[in-house]
Structure formats: structure tokens, C-alpha cells
Enzyme design. Structure first.
Site, PDB file in Angstrom:
ATOM      1  N   ALA A  63       0.762  -1.226  -0.128  1.00  0.00           N
ATOM      2  CA  ALA A  63       0.030  -0.065   0.024  1.00  0.00           C
ATOM      3  C   ALA A  63       0.860   1.119  -0.127  1.00  0.00           C
ATOM      4  CB  ALA A  63      -0.807  -0.088   1.160  1.00  0.00           C
ATOM      5  N   GLU A 111      -0.783  -9.249  -0.464  1.00  0.00           N
ATOM      6  CA  GLU A 111      -2.258  -9.518   0.079  1.00  0.00           C
ATOM      7  C   GLU A 111      -3.007  -9.773  -1.424  1.00  0.00           C
ATOM      8  OE1 GLU A 111      -2.231  -6.075   2.892  1.00  0.00           O
ATOM      9  OE2 GLU A 111      -3.494  -7.424   3.930  1.00  0.00           O
TER      10      GLU A 111
HETATM   11  N1  COA Z   1       4.416   3.196  -0.845  1.00  0.00           N
HETATM   12  C1  COA Z   1       5.080   4.256  -1.450  1.00  0.00           C
HETATM   13  N2  COA Z   1       5.996   4.613  -2.116  1.00  0.00           N
HETATM   14  C2  COA Z   1       6.934   3.465  -2.066  1.00  0.00           C
HETATM   15  C3  COA Z   1       6.486   2.226  -1.760  1.00  0.00           C
HETATM   16  C4  COA Z   1       5.436   2.110  -0.773  1.00  0.00           C
HETATM   17  N3  COA Z   1       4.951   0.748  -0.250  1.00  0.00           N
HETATM   18  N4  COA Z   1       7.457   1.350  -1.916  1.00  0.00           N
HETATM   19  C5  COA Z   1       8.513   1.962  -2.575  1.00  0.00           C
HETATM   20  N5  COA Z   1       7.912   3.243  -2.675  1.00  0.00           N
HETATM   21  C6  COA Z   1       8.743   4.374  -3.755  1.00  0.00           C
HETATM   22  C7  COA Z   1       9.820   4.848  -3.017  1.00  0.00           C
HETATM   23  O1  COA Z   1       9.394   5.712  -2.037  1.00  0.00           O
HETATM   24  C8  COA Z   1      10.657   5.348  -4.075  1.00  0.00           C
HETATM   25  O2  COA Z   1       9.871   6.533  -4.360  1.00  0.00           O
HETATM   26  P1  COA Z   1      11.074   7.865  -4.564  1.00  0.00           P
HETATM   27  O3  COA Z   1      11.684   7.462  -5.899  1.00  0.00           O
HETATM   28  O4  COA Z   1       9.972   8.904  -4.916  1.00  0.00           O
HETATM   29  O5  COA Z   1      11.791   8.209  -3.521  1.00  0.00           O
HETATM   30  C9  COA Z   1      10.479   4.505  -5.251  1.00  0.00           C
HETATM   31  O6  COA Z   1       9.362   3.543  -4.811  1.00  0.00           O
HETATM   32  C10 COA Z   1      11.595   3.423  -5.354  1.00  0.00           C
HETATM   33  O7  COA Z   1      11.688   2.815  -3.985  1.00  0.00           O
HETATM   34  P2  COA Z   1      12.956   2.526  -3.015  1.00  0.00           P
HETATM   35  O8  COA Z   1      12.845   2.577  -1.682  1.00  0.00           O
HETATM   36  O9  COA Z   1      13.822   3.734  -3.685  1.00  0.00           O
HETATM   37  O10 COA Z   1      13.617   1.402  -3.643  1.00  0.00           O
HETATM   38  P3  COA Z   1      14.731   0.387  -3.032  1.00  0.00           P
HETATM   39  O11 COA Z   1      15.201  -0.603  -3.874  1.00  0.00           O
HETATM   40  O12 COA Z   1      15.595   1.210  -2.230  1.00  0.00           O
HETATM   41  O13 COA Z   1      13.919  -0.452  -2.094  1.00  0.00           O
HETATM   42  C11 COA Z   1      12.135  -1.649  -1.050  1.00  0.00           C
HETATM   43  C12 COA Z   1      12.782  -1.482  -2.281  1.00  0.00           C
HETATM   44  C13 COA Z   1      10.748  -2.375  -1.620  1.00  0.00           C
HETATM   45  C14 COA Z   1      12.880  -2.420  -0.172  1.00  0.00           C
HETATM   46  C15 COA Z   1      11.424  -0.485  -0.468  1.00  0.00           C
HETATM   47  O14 COA Z   1      11.015   0.487  -1.387  1.00  0.00           O
HETATM   48  C16 COA Z   1      10.609  -0.620   0.712  1.00  0.00           C
HETATM   49  O15 COA Z   1      10.899  -0.955   1.834  1.00  0.00           O
HETATM   50  N6  COA Z   1       9.155  -0.183   0.244  1.00  0.00           N
HETATM   51  C17 COA Z   1       8.106  -0.245   1.408  1.00  0.00           C
HETATM   52  C18 COA Z   1       7.737  -1.669   1.393  1.00  0.00           C
HETATM   53  C19 COA Z   1       6.715  -1.943   2.426  1.00  0.00           C
HETATM   54  O16 COA Z   1       6.796  -1.635   3.894  1.00  0.00           O
HETATM   55  N7  COA Z   1       5.454  -2.143   2.126  1.00  0.00           N
HETATM   56  C20 COA Z   1       4.220  -2.392   2.826  1.00  0.00           C
HETATM   57  C21 COA Z   1       3.292  -0.946   3.077  1.00  0.00           C
HETATM   58  S1  COA Z   1       1.932  -1.372   4.027  1.00  0.00           S
END
Ligand code: COA
Length: 258
Positions: A63, A111
């Protein structure tokens, strides 16, 4: 629709969440588009539906955290209900569904995958329900569907720790049905599965899906009642007459789904 692509090829629907700059994260707009699309394709005569995410990095990274950060309880309730409506809509079509997971499948992304009949993954896929790290819990059906697909103890272990699992572990746990080396092999393998399914009666498949889905939520006795209703309802159908006649005549059956 600005966040979703949908196409049909050889009777197989391909739904792609297309927000790769945000790793296909699910905000209200994406969820509303999904709800509209799923309502539209539910009545189409598809062999099956493939669901995937744009790009190589993520199926869906969850999300949208930025859209949730300022929500109060009432908005959280509406957001959770919208997410649950969408996962239920993914679960309910009469045709089979496969989540094709090629990268991160986290939170709401996992999910969505759990709402599909099967999860096919590439070797680089990563699964997790990390919501507790954000002070939340899975709210789009994850606590329920992961516990039902595996068991309550594994669901608790994963949700309490928020840890990720690899495609190999997800396969061993029964979360994932098949693992492919590459993303291309994953998509080819999913289409090949549906090509095999397409030889069978769509009507029978829809009743088998209903029997397994509804029956697994009840007692064995009630489930057997559901099964015998689905079984007997097929007698006299075009597909049943055609399938049995084709067997007896030693020819290939031509099903209509009727
Ligand atoms: N919600 C909103 N934005 C998200 C997102 C999420 N769940 N997951 C990734 N993004 C965005 C990042 O903010 C980033 O945006 P930006 O370029 O404008 O800063 C872009 O997607 C790329 O993600 P980034 O974090 O830079 O990639 P990464 O390779 O370093 O890490 C993940 C990848 C998946 C490990 C990391 O993005 C992450 O932990 N995301 C959240 C996962 C999460 O907690 N999901 C459950 C949500 S309830």
C-alpha cells in the site's frame, strides 16, 4: 486508466499494475481503477487472468505509505475496506487467476497475490508483510488469507517479525505454486499453464473453483454438500454432454463453457 494496463491474448487476460516509479504501490486511485476493471472483466469468457506489476523490480511494493501516513481511523477504515473489496474481487471471478511475481511482493502487494488462485514467482521474488514496522497490520486480507493458505503459526511468525521470504522459502511453505528462473520464463510458464487449462471445460473449472473456495471455509460436512451441488449442477450442461460424448467417440472435446 492511468495506473493499470489490461489486454487479452488467446483468451488470457493480462492485468499489469503500471506505477513502476513507485514500485507499483497501491494508493486509492490504483485500488479504484482495479475495482472498476475487475467488475468489468468478471463476466468475460476468459480462460484465466494473469496479474503482474510493471518493471523488473516489483510486483507491488505494498500500500502507498505516503498516502497512508496522514490518515485517521475513519480514513484507514475506508482504505482498508477498499483494499479488501479489491482482494475479494480478485478472488471471485469464475476463471482461474495467477499472480506472476517477479520482484518485491510486500504488504498490500502480497495480499493481492494471496487473493489469486496461484502464485507463480521468478527466482528473484521476495514476499513479506512488513506492516508492523510501520505501526500497522496487514489490512487487505493478509492476516486471513496467509493463515488459510499456510497455517496460523506461519502467518503469525511472518507478520510479527515483518521479515521477507525468498521465492524458494515461499515455495517450500506452499505460498507459491511454481518458481521460474527468469521473469520471461515466469510469464511463459503461466501462459503455458492456462493453455493446458483451456483444453478443459470452463464451466467445470468454475464449479471446481467454487467448490474448493467455498468448501474450504466450512466444515467437511458442509463442504461435501457444496461439492455435490456443484457436481450435480453440471449434469445436462452442454460441456458435460460434449465431454462425455467426445470421450466415448474417441475425439477431442470442444467445450463452450455452457
Ligand atoms: N509506498 C509508497 N512508495 C513506495 C513504496 C510504498 N509501499 N514502496 C516503494 N515506494 C517508492 C519509494 O518511496 C521510492 O520513491 P521515490 O523514488 O520517489 O523516493 C520508489 O518507490 C523506489 O523505492 P526505493 O525505496 O527507492 O527502492 P529500493 O530498491 O531502495 O527499496 C523496497 C525497495 C521495496 C525495499 C522499499 O521501497 C520498501 O521497503 N518499500 C516499502 C515496503 C513496505 O513497507 N510495504 C508495505 C506497506 S503497508
Amino acid at each position: 486508466m492511468s495506473n493499470i494496463n489490461f489486454s487479452v491474448e488467446n483468451n488470457i487476460g493480462l492485468l499489469t499494475i503500471n506505477r513502476p516509479d513507485k514500485l507499483n504501490a497501491l494508493n486509492s486511485e490504483v485500488l479504484s481503477e482495479l475495482k472498476t476493471l475487475l467488475a468489468k472483466i468478471r463476466s468475460e469468457k476468459l480462460t484465466g487472468l494473469l496479474m503482474t506489476g510493471a518493471g523488473e523490480k516489483a510486483f507491488i511494493a505494498g500500500a502507498d505509505i505516503s498516502s497512508m501516513s496522514d490518515m485517521k481511523a475513519a480514513e484507514g477504515l475506508a482504505f482498508g475496506k477498499l483494499g479488501q473489496t479489491v482482494t475479494t474481487d480478485i478472488e471471485n471471478p469464475p476463471f482461474p487467476t495467477i499472480a506472476c511475481v517477479q520482484g518485491f511482493s510486500l504488504g498490500g502487494g502480497f495480499e493481492m497475490a494471496l487473493a489469486c488462485d496461484f502464485i507463480f514467482a521468478s527466482s528473484k521474488a521476495v514476499f513479506g508483510l512488513p506492516e508492523v514496522k510501520l505501526g500497522l497490520i496487514p489490512g487487505f486480507g493478509g492476516t486471513q488469507r496467509l493463515a488459510r493458505r499456510t497455517n496460523a503459526a506461519f502467518a503469525k511468525e511472518l507478520v510479527f517479525s515483518g521479515r521477507n521470504v525468498t521465492a524458494a522459502e515461499a515455495l517450500a511453505r506452499g505460498v507459491v505454486n511454481q518458481v521460474f528462473e527468469t521473469q520471461d520464463e515466469l510469464m511463459t510458464g503461466a501462459k503455458a499453464y492456462f493453455a493446458a487449462v483451456a483444453k478443459n471445460s470452463p464451466l467445470a473449472i468454475s464449479q471446481a473453483k467454487r467448490s474448493i473456495d467455498q468448501g474450504s471455509q466450512t466444515t467437511l460436512e458442509q463442504g461435501l454438500g457444496i461439492e455435490v451441488n456443484c457436481f450435480s449442477g453440471l449434469f445436462g450442461s452442454y460441456d458435460m454432454k460434449e465431454g462425455t460424448a467426445a470421450f466415448l467417440a474417441k475425439r477431442k472435446a470442444e467445450f463452450k463453457g455452457e
